[in-house]
Design a protein around this motif. Structure first.
Motif, mmCIF file in Angstrom:
data_model
loop_
_atom_site.group_PDB
_atom_site.id
_atom_site.type_symbol
_atom_site.label_atom_id
_atom_site.label_comp_id
_atom_site.label_asym_id
_atom_site.label_seq_id
_atom_site.Cartn_x
_atom_site.Cartn_y
_atom_site.Cartn_z
ATOM 1 N N ALA A 88 -35.666 4.580 8.865
ATOM 2 C CA ALA A 88 -36.882 5.229 9.298
ATOM 3 C C ALA A 88 -37.922 4.546 9.897
ATOM 4 C CB ALA A 88 -37.334 6.375 7.949
ATOM 5 N N THR A 89 -38.473 3.452 9.466
ATOM 6 C CA THR A 89 -39.643 2.633 9.888
ATOM 7 C C THR A 89 -39.327 2.203 11.557
ATOM 8 O OG1 THR A 89 -40.414 2.027 7.654
ATOM 9 C CG2 THR A 89 -41.054 0.615 9.480
ATOM 10 N N LEU A 90 -37.876 1.833 11.458
ATOM 11 C CA LEU A 90 -37.566 1.184 12.883
ATOM 12 C C LEU A 90 -37.437 2.311 13.767
ATOM 13 C CD1 LEU A 90 -34.915 -1.373 11.866
ATOM 14 C CD2 LEU A 90 -37.174 -2.080 12.655
ATOM 15 N N GLU A 91 -37.140 3.493 13.384
ATOM 16 C CA GLU A 91 -37.053 4.472 14.248
ATOM 17 C C GLU A 91 -38.456 5.049 14.907
ATOM 18 O OE1 GLU A 91 -36.747 8.674 15.851
ATOM 19 O OE2 GLU A 91 -37.965 8.104 14.036
ATOM 20 N N GLY A 92 -39.169 5.032 13.836
ATOM 21 C CA GLY A 92 -40.894 5.524 14.185
ATOM 22 C C GLY A 92 -41.360 4.333 15.076
ATOM 23 N N THR A 105 -41.854 9.835 11.046
ATOM 24 C CA THR A 105 -41.301 8.914 9.817
ATOM 25 C C THR A 105 -42.032 8.286 8.897
ATOM 26 O OG1 THR A 105 -40.852 7.187 11.457
ATOM 27 C CG2 THR A 105 -39.063 8.863 11.411
ATOM 28 N N PHE A 106 -43.270 7.815 9.333
ATOM 29 C CA PHE A 106 -44.090 7.078 8.707
ATOM 30 C C PHE A 106 -44.750 7.974 7.611
ATOM 31 C CE2 PHE A 106 -44.632 4.909 12.745
ATOM 32 C CZ PHE A 106 -43.804 3.925 12.407
ATOM 33 N N TYR A 107 -45.048 9.181 7.831
ATOM 34 C CA TYR A 107 -45.606 10.219 7.108
ATOM 35 C C TYR A 107 -44.632 10.637 6.049
ATOM 36 C CZ TYR A 107 -47.428 14.683 5.094
ATOM 37 O OH TYR A 107 -47.739 15.598 4.331
#
Length: 100
Positions: free
Chosen positions: A9-13, A81-83
């Motif tokens: 999720a972090t990498l996607e963001g 994704t961060f949220y």
């Protein structure tokens, strides 16, 4: 698996931010389209893995359809994704889980 999902999720963001705020301006302002190809490919791959993992976690953790839909839709806007990670994966049940 939750830990891996949080990483994806972090990498996607990050890949979305790189694509939207670095690669695309370079393409349209400085005629450098090669960065969009690289960032776009990385983002597309990470987006696909994100959705697949969200689907796997939906069944593994018995998420409601609403929660699953929100988590999937969070991958669309920048910073989504961060949220999502902050809102849904900060609780103690995820921090102390053996899945982490």
């Amino acid at each position: 698996m939750i830990r891996l999902f949080k990483i994806i999720a972090t990498l996607e963001g990050i890949s979305a931010l790189v694509l939207f705020f670095i690669a695309m301006p370079l393409k349209y302002m400085y005629d450098m389209p090669e960065y969009v190809r690289v960032a776009g490919m990385a983002h597309g791959l990470l987006f696909t893995v994100y959705i697949i993992m969200a689907t796997m976690l939906k069944f593994e953790l018995k998420w409601s359809f609403k929660k699953y839909l929100i988590i999937c839709l969070a991958s669309i806007p920048p910073f989504g994704t961060f949220y999502m990670e902050w809102k849904y994966f900060r609780g103690e049940e995820y921090k102390n889980s053996e899945n982490i």
